[in-house]
Write a protein that holds these residues in place. Structure first.
Motif, PDB file in Angstrom:
ATOM      1  N   LEU A  18       0.799  -1.378  -0.153  1.00  0.00           N
ATOM      2  CA  LEU A  18       0.143   0.107   0.053  1.00  0.00           C
ATOM      3  C   LEU A  18       0.821   1.216   0.034  1.00  0.00           C
ATOM      4  O   LEU A  18       0.517   2.240  -0.602  1.00  0.00           O
ATOM      5  N   ILE A  63      -8.464 -11.328   4.023  1.00  0.00           N
ATOM      6  CA  ILE A  63     -10.048 -11.381   3.886  1.00  0.00           C
ATOM      7  C   ILE A  63     -10.561 -12.274   4.836  1.00  0.00           C
ATOM      8  O   ILE A  63     -11.438 -12.088   5.795  1.00  0.00           O
ATOM      9  N   ALA A  86     -13.630  -3.252  12.991  1.00  0.00           N
ATOM     10  CA  ALA A  86     -14.396  -4.171  12.432  1.00  0.00           C
ATOM     11  C   ALA A  86     -14.937  -3.764  11.120  1.00  0.00           C
ATOM     12  O   ALA A  86     -14.885  -4.313  10.015  1.00  0.00           O
ATOM     13  N   VAL A  90     -14.595  -4.880   7.256  1.00  0.00           N
ATOM     14  CA  VAL A  90     -15.543  -5.465   6.313  1.00  0.00           C
ATOM     15  C   VAL A  90     -15.786  -4.686   5.165  1.00  0.00           C
ATOM     16  O   VAL A  90     -15.741  -5.250   4.045  1.00  0.00           O
TER      17      VAL A  90
HETATM   18  C1  HEM Z   1      -5.706  -3.399   3.770  1.00  0.00           C
HETATM   19  C2  HEM Z   1      -5.702  -4.526   4.482  1.00  0.00           C
HETATM   20  C3  HEM Z   1      -5.622  -4.852   6.080  1.00  0.00           C
HETATM   21  C4  HEM Z   1      -4.528  -4.728   6.838  1.00  0.00           C
HETATM   22  C5  HEM Z   1      -3.268  -4.021   6.471  1.00  0.00           C
HETATM   23  C6  HEM Z   1      -4.742  -5.105   8.054  1.00  0.00           C
HETATM   24  C7  HEM Z   1      -4.052  -4.785   9.237  1.00  0.00           C
HETATM   25  C8  HEM Z   1      -4.505  -5.271  10.639  1.00  0.00           C
HETATM   26  C9  HEM Z   1      -3.591  -5.114  11.577  1.00  0.00           C
HETATM   27  C10 HEM Z   1      -2.116  -4.866  11.596  1.00  0.00           C
HETATM   28  C11 HEM Z   1      -4.466  -5.774  12.555  1.00  0.00           C
HETATM   29  C12 HEM Z   1      -3.613  -5.539  14.296  1.00  0.00           C
HETATM   30  C13 HEM Z   1      -3.367  -7.066  14.545  1.00  0.00           C
HETATM   31  C14 HEM Z   1      -2.921  -7.078  16.022  1.00  0.00           C
HETATM   32  O1  HEM Z   1      -3.270  -6.260  17.000  1.00  0.00           O
HETATM   33  O2  HEM Z   1      -2.087  -7.823  16.190  1.00  0.00           O
HETATM   34  C15 HEM Z   1      -5.570  -5.993  12.316  1.00  0.00           C
HETATM   35  C16 HEM Z   1      -6.608  -6.171  12.939  1.00  0.00           C
HETATM   36  C17 HEM Z   1      -7.979  -6.480  12.860  1.00  0.00           C
HETATM   37  N1  HEM Z   1      -8.181  -6.550  11.363  1.00  0.00           N
HETATM   38 FE1  HEM Z   1      -7.236  -6.276   9.813  1.00  0.00          FE
HETATM   39  N2  HEM Z   1      -6.057  -5.615   8.289  1.00  0.00           N
HETATM   40  C18 HEM Z   1      -6.683  -5.545   6.740  1.00  0.00           C
HETATM   41  C19 HEM Z   1      -7.731  -6.045   6.269  1.00  0.00           C
HETATM   42  C20 HEM Z   1      -8.490  -6.569   6.905  1.00  0.00           C
HETATM   43  C21 HEM Z   1      -9.879  -7.102   6.682  1.00  0.00           C
HETATM   44  C22 HEM Z   1     -10.342  -7.386   5.327  1.00  0.00           C
HETATM   45  C23 HEM Z   1     -10.780  -7.259   7.472  1.00  0.00           C
HETATM   46  C24 HEM Z   1     -11.996  -8.062   7.602  1.00  0.00           C
HETATM   47  C25 HEM Z   1     -13.189  -7.740   8.256  1.00  0.00           C
HETATM   48  C26 HEM Z   1     -10.017  -7.101   8.914  1.00  0.00           C
HETATM   49  C27 HEM Z   1     -10.606  -7.162  10.296  1.00  0.00           C
HETATM   50  C28 HEM Z   1      -9.499  -6.846  11.399  1.00  0.00           C
HETATM   51  C29 HEM Z   1     -10.074  -7.349  12.915  1.00  0.00           C
HETATM   52  C30 HEM Z   1     -11.322  -7.639  12.991  1.00  0.00           C
HETATM   53  C31 HEM Z   1      -8.982  -6.812  13.506  1.00  0.00           C
HETATM   54  C32 HEM Z   1      -8.971  -6.847  15.149  1.00  0.00           C
HETATM   55  C33 HEM Z   1      -8.460  -7.990  15.766  1.00  0.00           C
HETATM   56  C34 HEM Z   1      -8.477  -8.243  17.123  1.00  0.00           C
HETATM   57  O3  HEM Z   1      -8.155  -7.243  17.743  1.00  0.00           O
HETATM   58  O4  HEM Z   1      -9.029  -9.270  17.580  1.00  0.00           O
HETATM   59  N3  HEM Z   1      -8.956  -6.740   8.594  1.00  0.00           N
HETATM   60  N4  HEM Z   1      -5.635  -5.687  10.893  1.00  0.00           N
END
Ligand code: HEM
Ligand code: HEM
Length: 200
Positions: A18, A63, A86, A90
């Motif tokens: 990105l 995803i 969240a 989504v």
């Molecule tokens: C552009 C793409 C994405 C990037 C760069 C990204 C990156 C991240 C990162 C770095 C975290 C933190 C993880 C941690 O605390 O260790 C996170 C958490 C999370 N991401 Fe993504 N993510 C992306 C796409 C998505 C997609 C498509 C979803 C689908 C719904 C999603 C849902 C979540 C959720 C629910 C969390 C919270 C996890 C938790 O704290 O239990 N992410 N994401």
């Protein structure tokens, strides 16, 4: 490996892409020709077959793991940053499925060039622009929102482990700075792709 760890590692790989992708779009400030020249250089990196296969694999992992995280954690009665993470996640799932499918179909099936004009065409012509302007705008805003929330969550988690003084106000400021930068980047990219700076 835990699902969240997998999501984090794959997320770092997508975030690296990105940086190239969004800075490429920012070069559109200098006009379509500059955007296309820069894309030619960046493609040497992300279209190098092993890199591209890894990137597309990470998008798929992101995803599936992200949606599982949303549905196992749920987001009712959660703090605002959990809900924002969240909801932005989504949106990113829906966007990425559509966006990457369109790019791959254009390349391998429709045989059209996926350069500046591929994205700007639909952001300039009526009625397609009614869909594509909010669609692209939200993609960049959601990416920054998602990263700001991840940053905030991680800072809070690490501070809890260290059990130092409550620094959440500082963490909130950092998250707001990421969001502010995101709003500026989004506005500049969208202004360029919709022809605000030069006729398209
Ligand atoms: C552009 C793409 C994405 C990037 C760069 C990204 C990156 C991240 C990162 C770095 C975290 C933190 C993880 C941690 O605390 O260790 C996170 C958490 C999370 N991401 Fe993504 N993510 C992306 C796409 C998505 C997609 C498509 C979803 C689908 C719904 C999603 C849902 C979540 C959720 C629910 C969390 C919270 C996890 C938790 O704290 O239990 N992410 N994401
Ligand atoms: C969260 C934001 C975005 C993400 C995660 C994302 C992700 C991707 C991915 C994974 C590809 C496929 C790369 C490849 O294998 O060739 C791609 C291609 C592309 N995207 Fe995006 N994108 C985002 C936003 C945008 C925006 C806002 C625009 C336009 C205004 C855009 C325009 C394009 C174009 C033109 C290509 C084709 C690139 C090429 O042919 O080299 N993307 N994007």
């Amino acid at each position: 490996m835990k699902l969240k760890q997998l999501h984090r590692i794959s997320g770092v790989a997508i975030a690296a892409f990105l940086v190239l992708h969004l800075s490429n779009h920012l070069f559109a400030l200098g006009g379509p020709a500059l955007h296309i020249t820069v894309m030619k250089y960046f493609r040497m990196v992300y279209r190098f077959p092993p890199v591209e296969v890894l990137l597309l694999l990470c998008v798929t992992i992101q995803i599936i793991s992200g949606l599982r995280l949303v549905f196992t954690k749920g987001f009712r009665r959660q703090p605002l940053y959990v809900i924002a993470q969240a909801v932005s996640g989504v949106y990113l799932s829906l966007f990425l499925i559509n966006h990457v499918t369109a790019v791959l179909l254009a390349r391998y099936d429709w045989h059209i060039e996926t350069d500046f004009y591929f994205a700007s065409g639909v952001a300039v012509h009526y009625p397609e622009k009614l869909f594509f302007i909010p669609y692209y705008t939200l993609s960049v805003l959601c990416a920054f929102t998602h990263i700001a929330c991840a940053h905030y969550a991680r800072r809070v988690e690490l501070a809890r482990v260290a059990s130092g003084p409550d620094a959440s106000a500082g963490f909130r400021r950092e998250a707001l700075l990421i969001l502010g930068a995101g709003a500026i980047v989004t506005a500049l990219i969208m202004a360029s792709f919709t022809g605000l700076f030069y006729p398209l």
